[in-house]
Design a protein around this motif. Structure first.
Motif, mmCIF file in Angstrom:
data_model
loop_
_atom_site.group_PDB
_atom_site.id
_atom_site.type_symbol
_atom_site.label_atom_id
_atom_site.label_comp_id
_atom_site.label_asym_id
_atom_site.label_seq_id
_atom_site.Cartn_x
_atom_site.Cartn_y
_atom_site.Cartn_z
ATOM 1 N N PRO A 4 22.935 67.572 106.045
ATOM 2 C CA PRO A 4 23.876 67.768 106.998
ATOM 3 C C PRO A 4 25.133 68.152 106.664
ATOM 4 N N ASP A 5 25.709 67.681 105.494
ATOM 5 C CA ASP A 5 27.005 68.136 105.183
ATOM 6 C C ASP A 5 26.927 69.670 104.413
ATOM 7 N N SER A 6 25.860 69.862 104.005
ATOM 8 C CA SER A 6 25.589 71.204 103.417
ATOM 9 C C SER A 6 25.541 72.149 104.377
ATOM 10 N N LEU A 7 24.714 71.706 105.538
ATOM 11 C CA LEU A 7 24.468 72.581 106.619
ATOM 12 C C LEU A 7 25.653 72.852 107.516
ATOM 13 N N LEU A 8 26.440 72.049 107.677
ATOM 14 C CA LEU A 8 27.767 72.141 108.195
ATOM 15 C C LEU A 8 28.627 73.174 107.627
ATOM 16 N N GLY A 9 28.839 73.060 106.374
ATOM 17 C CA GLY A 9 29.620 74.311 105.435
ATOM 18 C C GLY A 9 29.008 75.500 105.594
ATOM 19 N N ARG A 10 27.790 75.688 105.499
ATOM 20 C CA ARG A 10 26.915 76.866 105.332
ATOM 21 C C ARG A 10 26.895 77.682 106.677
ATOM 22 N N THR A 11 26.873 76.803 107.760
ATOM 23 C CA THR A 11 26.678 77.351 108.999
ATOM 24 C C THR A 11 28.094 77.718 109.617
ATOM 25 N N ALA A 12 29.198 77.061 109.185
ATOM 26 C CA ALA A 12 30.443 77.523 109.590
ATOM 27 C C ALA A 12 30.959 78.840 109.009
ATOM 28 N N LYS A 13 30.580 79.146 107.488
ATOM 29 C CA LYS A 13 30.856 80.340 107.217
ATOM 30 C C LYS A 13 30.037 81.477 107.626
ATOM 31 N N THR B 245 20.253 59.815 116.697
ATOM 32 C CA THR B 245 21.329 60.842 117.602
ATOM 33 C C THR B 245 22.652 60.039 117.676
ATOM 34 N N ALA B 246 22.808 58.584 117.678
ATOM 35 C CA ALA B 246 23.843 57.786 118.317
ATOM 36 C C ALA B 246 24.955 58.168 117.343
ATOM 37 N N GLY B 247 26.121 58.810 117.289
ATOM 38 C CA GLY B 247 27.138 58.902 116.583
ATOM 39 C C GLY B 247 26.833 59.992 115.433
ATOM 40 N N ARG B 248 25.718 60.731 115.642
ATOM 41 C CA ARG B 248 25.750 61.379 114.362
ATOM 42 C C ARG B 248 25.851 63.143 114.755
ATOM 43 N N THR B 249 26.448 63.414 115.615
ATOM 44 C CA THR B 249 26.932 64.717 116.045
ATOM 45 C C THR B 249 28.056 65.017 115.089
ATOM 46 N N MET B 250 28.167 66.322 114.482
ATOM 47 C CA MET B 250 29.330 66.868 113.646
ATOM 48 C C MET B 250 29.926 67.997 114.141
ATOM 49 N N TYR B 251 31.287 68.269 114.074
ATOM 50 C CA TYR B 251 32.032 69.185 114.342
ATOM 51 C C TYR B 251 33.115 69.783 113.109
ATOM 52 N N PHE C 6 36.363 69.272 109.244
ATOM 53 C CA PHE C 6 35.236 68.425 109.723
ATOM 54 C C PHE C 6 35.550 67.332 110.422
ATOM 55 N N VAL C 7 34.767 67.033 111.226
ATOM 56 C CA VAL C 7 34.779 65.602 111.999
ATOM 57 C C VAL C 7 33.329 65.164 112.068
ATOM 58 N N LYS C 8 32.928 64.164 111.399
ATOM 59 C CA LYS C 8 31.568 63.378 111.388
ATOM 60 C C LYS C 8 31.581 62.022 112.019
ATOM 61 N N HIS C 9 30.243 61.815 112.397
ATOM 62 C CA HIS C 9 30.004 60.674 112.986
ATOM 63 C C HIS C 9 30.430 60.706 114.117
ATOM 64 N N ALA C 10 30.330 61.356 115.065
ATOM 65 C CA ALA C 10 30.916 61.531 116.203
ATOM 66 C C ALA C 10 29.956 61.745 117.435
ATOM 67 N N GLU C 11 30.234 61.473 118.757
ATOM 68 C CA GLU C 11 29.185 61.653 119.666
ATOM 69 C C GLU C 11 29.145 62.977 120.339
ATOM 70 N N SER C 12 28.181 63.076 120.975
ATOM 71 C CA SER C 12 28.125 64.386 121.461
ATOM 72 C C SER C 12 29.230 64.694 122.654
ATOM 73 N N GLY C 13 29.416 66.111 122.939
ATOM 74 C CA GLY C 13 30.140 66.257 124.053
ATOM 75 C C GLY C 13 31.867 66.107 123.981
ATOM 76 N N VAL C 14 32.100 66.087 122.614
ATOM 77 C CA VAL C 14 33.512 65.740 122.430
ATOM 78 C C VAL C 14 34.361 67.056 121.974
#
Length: 978
Positions: free
Chosen positions: A178-187, A283-289, A351-359
């Motif tokens: 997921p961390d790799s996906l976050l950075g790649r998708t952001a770019k 899914t609980a607490g697994r949303t990333m921004y 990056f913000v990780k281990h977050a809830e959905s909708g924030v």
């Protein structure tokens, strides 16, 4: 003509000197050349560094998500005109003294670097790489593309159609993180109309869209001298390299015009938002921004240094007000970030990780409000100055991640590739002075206003977890392949089976002796007579054991304060790892944790705690777990160190429950990232935990056991906060005792040695004299050897498959021939069976002095097939019959690993490891001699020991849920990884 009398306009071997400058910051003379016939560019950085670096780079912009540039990077190293073996890269890994040998695909370039301290070896590596990139066998051997890129695999008409390939499987592993996906998708979403909007590594769902013809045409157009950037660093002979380049490659080419797509993304009129799903176990607490911004110009050194400084200020430093504001607002449990200064328009991401959905709205609001407050109220000057001091020390350590020449290469390419001055980022002394002045005039606040608050070229990404996505994708993948097979005629199926057979036949065939003979090889008299020594002088100051390793450190003093932890009782043992993480990040009697973070980088060059376990001998193993406090210092910083260390080691406030919980969550998140990215290391560690006391300690301090411990602390924190704080306090008191202390310093001979006695005189009395109840960890953690096959599953699409056991219990002993066996397996048997034929990204043999022997694969599409490969190792060893030249090459590759190039701090760590492990210089030399004297029969004789290890050992697999559960009968225990 010698380098001493080069003048602008001078010509030699087709090159003309365009410019020459002295770059004092890196103690080098820089020369810029151009090859007149082709337009190829060459930068030389000449200095006295014996660790020479050569590289050839190409501007390679991706055209889609098929990973073409990545597959090409792999494929050109699979045989060439002058070196027609299947894997010259592997052969040089095995048979050279290289200190670095690799190839790297970036978002906009591909780089082929090599390094060696041996001049003849260096020239051999340059020759192999130059021939590989300009004259590869890919144009006449389509099986290379099928093997390294992708292919449909079909062995019989009734078999299901499958896809395999080294890069294909590698990227399946990358997309499982997921961390790799976050950075790649952001770019990708920040630069949608440029080549940066594609994944140069390749999206595994798109890789099968790449055709062989596209692949070959790209090589013809992009791997041309007119599109190349040559680089030479160190104390090598320039003229000889120029001659080699001209005669072996450049003379065969003319000039070619290649037009590249623009890398400049038109600015957005307003920030964009995007939501992407990713596979997760829960899914609980697994949303990333993420919030990402296109900022600055890669060719501007002040802007790029400012970018690095602001990354420190806004998310790297524990004192970051933005990081704390996001945590305090409950946006997520972990805040981090990254920058990419090499892109044409660099990227800055939070990056913000281990977050809830909708924030997302809350994330954006807190981000904006905090940034505005920083502009209006001003950034804490101590935070800015701490960041600048951190930068200054970092710039003095160019060899921390590899050869210094490699660091300078990447700095040069950041500007050079985009038409800028390749020396711009190397004159960092002048840039650092300009940065200090700029910050004094409000440069930090101006940067935030311009690049973050007023910048509409921004993208906000949400990664939403899905527990069904992995299974859905696998089902869709199987269905797609079934549909494709349904469309194939009988003739098509016959062709695919024949293609699979041709590929397998090529993979299984040995290279002809005449082809292997083409590869350059050092003679025995060109090899070092012995490994480079690591000196360690031992004295005592005020009763404290003091060790000293002399080395040129560019004015930095590396101080290692090491404490034996034998007084820590068994129930506190896992807290040692947590203590190492939280120290320096929590408040103390005099400082808040933010003030302390600033003080650390204002008063030192950096302070880090870590814990390591050492085992001294094979016959009567004595295990010592040592807590290291590592400090970097400049000479003027010694006087303030005693008070700073006293604050951190003796006066930390562990009772700040809110901060402690944040750090536990942060530590746990870091371990999860490592688990997903480096599953092979954790699988081997898990195996070793049942083989020795050191292995058991390592598992609790660094392995899956540590992650389980941290997860339990987070879950139970509300009920156990006081207890956890108390245990940390007790653990610190038991460790930081003067009778447990050993001091080690690395610095230039005679440099500021007078500071150490004065420092010890002031600091040592602040340590406690807690009565130590001797607790030897092999007693407190008595290991019961047992065979238990384990598997840990997650949403990934690849496996890390390990199998191993105890060398000593199988009748073996640690000696030089085992190192030869390790090189043999990694560069021959495992490479061919698991990487080449199996499609995994890699495979390794792990061997420790404690007797833990294991075999492990990396990003592997298989499971049972890989375990079977391990079972066949003894048979392979029994029929081993290499040529004299092959064996000679194998011994050279083994010696290379025994004597790597080390930075000053790495040399210090090696010296300390030897000290605590009881390894003498004589033992190291003996192992070197044992390797040189090892013959084929010596390795054949190890087959029964390996067989016993495999028979009595165990397996540990980390991988995808579907693959593991499909083979549940293989395991005694199956658990979720996270």
């Amino acid at each position: 003509m010698t380098a001493k009398n080069w003048k602008k306009g001078a010509r030699l071997h087709g090159f003309v000197l365009r410019d020459e400058q002295r770059v004092e910051a890196i103690d080098a003379t820089a020369r810029l050349f151009e090859h007149e016939k082709t337009g190829a560019k060459l930068l030389q950085l000449a200095n006295r560094d014996p660790n020479k670096v050569f590289a050839v780079s190409f501007k390679t912009l991706p055209q889609d998500d098929t990973g073409l540039t990545h597959i090409l990077e792999h494929s050109v190293l699979c045989g060439s005109r002058k070196y027609p073996v299947k894997q010259p890269f592997k052969e040089m890994l095995k048979g050279s003294l290289s200190t670095y040998l690799n190839a790297l695909t970036f978002s906009d370039k591909t780089v082929y670097p090599v390094a060696s301290r041996n001049w003849r070896d260096f020239l051999n590596l340059v020759s192999v790489y130059v021939d590989a990139v300009f004259f590869p066998k890919i144009h006449e051997t389509p099986e290379i593309f099928l093997q390294e890129g992708w292919h449909y695999a079909l062995s019989a008409p009734s078999d299901p159609l499958a896809i395999s390939g080294v890069v294909y499987n590698e990227m399946k592993g990358v997309y499982s993180s997921p961390d790799s996906l976050l950075g790649r998708t952001a770019k990708i979403i920040l630069y949608p109309d440029t080549p940066y909007g594609f994944d140069s590594g390749g999206n595994p769902d798109r890789i099968p869209d790449l055709s062989l013809s596209q692949f070959l045409m790209y090589h013809r157009t992009h791997y041309h001298p007119s599109n190349s950037y040559f680089y030479l660093y160190g104390d090598g002979e320039l003229e000889e390299v120029l001659r080699l380049l001209q005669e072996e490659a450049l003379a065969s080419f003319g000039k070619q015009v290649l037009t590249h797509r623009s890398l400049v993304q038109p600015p957005f009129s307003s920030p964009v938002e995007k939501t992407v799903a990713y596979p997760a176990a829960s899914t609980a607490g697994r949303t990333m921004y993420s919030a990402s911004y296109a900022v600055g110009e890669a060719t501007d050194p002040l802007q790029m240094m400012m970018l690095t400084l602001m990354a420190y200020v806004l998310f790297h430093s524990p004192a970051s007000p933005l990081k704390q504001a996001l945590l305090d607002a409950g946006v997520g449990k972990v805040v981090s970030g990254q920058i990419d200064p090499s892109m044409r328009k660099p990227m800055f991401s939070v990056f913000v990780k281990h977050a809830e959905s909708g924030v997302l709205d809350l994330f954006r609001r807190v981000l904006t409000d905090t940034l505005r407050r920083l502009v209006e109220d001003g950034i804490d000057p101590d935070l800015l100055h701490a960041g600048i001091n951190w930068l200054e020390v970092t710039l003095r350590e160019p060899d921390q991640g590899g050869p210094a020449g490699l660091t300078y290469l990447f700095k040069a390419m950041s500007s050079w590739l985009h038409g800028g001055d390749p020396l711009a980022h190397l004159r960092h002394d002048k840039t650092l002075s300009a940065l200090r002045a700029h910050v004094q005039k409000g440069g930090g606040e101006q940067w935030i206003q311009k690049n973050l608050l007023d910048n509409h070229h921004a993208a906000f990404l949400t990664l939403e977890p899905s527990v069904t996505l992995a299974e859905e994708r696998e089902r869709q993948h199987r269905q797609k392949l079934a549909r494709i097979k349904d469309t194939l005629s009988a003739a098509d199926i016959k062709r695919l089976i024949e293609q699979t057979q041709r590929l397998q036949a090529r993979q299984q065939a040995a290279d002809p002796a005449e082809a292997l003979a083409c590869l350059p090889l050092l003679s025995l008299n060109e090899l070092p007579a012995h490994p480079n020594p690591i000196p360690l002088e031992q004295t005592a100051v005020q009763g404290v054991p003091v060790l000293f390793t002399p080395h040129d450190t560019k004015g930095i003093h590396y101080l290692q304060l090491s404490f034996d932890t034998k007084a820590v009782p068994e129930e506190h043992f896992p807290y040692i790892a947590l203590l190492a993480y939280v120290l320096g990040k929590m408040g103390t009697k005099r400082y808040t944790y933010g003030q302390l973070a600033n003080a650390v980088h204002l008063l030192t060059g950096g302070l880090q705690c870590k814990v390591q376990t050492y085992q001294q001998t094979q016959s009567a193993p004595t295990v010592a777990t040592v807590f290291h406090v590592n400090v970097k210092l400049l000479s003027h910083q010694w006087p303030t160190l005693p008070n700073l260390l006293h604050e951190i080691l003796s006066l930390t406030h562990f009772t700040d429950h809110g901060r402690l919980l944040q750090l536990i969550r942060e530590f746990k998140a870091q371990r999860e990232t490592l688990l997903l990215r480096s599953g092979h290391q954790f699988a081997v560690m898990r195996l070793a935990s049942s083989l020795s006391d050191k292995g058991r300690c390592d598992e609790l301090l660094h392995g899956i056991g540590l992650h389980r411990f941290l997860s339990r602390l987070e879950r139970e924190f509300a009920q156990r906060a006081d207890e956890i704080a108390k245990r940390l306090q007790q653990t610190a008191r038991l460790i930081f005792r003067r009778d447990a202390l050993t001091v080690h310093r690395v610095a230039a001979e005679g440099e500021a040695g007078e500071h150490l006695p004065r420092f010890l005189e002031q600091w040592v009395p602040t340590l406690g004299m807690e009565a130590a109840t001797p607790q030897v960890h092999q007693q407190a953690h008595r290991v019961v050897n047992h065979k238990q096959d384990e598997a840990f599953f997650g949403p990934g699409r690849v496996q890390y498959v390990a199998k191993g056991g105890g060398l000593f219990t199988a009748g073996g002993r640690y000696e030089g021939r085992w190192m030869v066996l390790k090189t043999l397996l990694e560069t021959e048997y495992l490479w061919n069976r698991i990487r080449v034929r199996g499609g995994a990204y890699g495979a390794m043999c792990s061997l420790s002095r404690t007797g833990a022997l294991a075999f492990v694969s990396y990003r592997d599409p298989n499971l049972t097939e890989t375990l079977q490969v391990y079972q066949e190792i003894p048979a392979y060893l029994r029929r081993l019959n290499p040529s004299r030249e092959e064996w000679h090459r194998l011994l050279i590759g083994t010696l290379r690993k025994l004597d790597p190039a080390r930075s000053a701090s790495q040399k210090g760590e090696a010296a300390l490891m030897r000290h605590f492990s009881g390894i003498t210089e004589e033992m190291v030399r003996e192992e070197w001699e044992q390797v040189l004297q090892t013959n084929v029969n010596d390795v054949r004789e190890l087959a029964p020991v390996v067989e016993a290890v495999l028979k009595e050992g165990a397996a540990c697999v980390i991988g995808g849920e579907g693959k593991i559960k499909a083979h549940a009968d293989l395991f005694d225990r199956i658990e979720p990884l996270i």
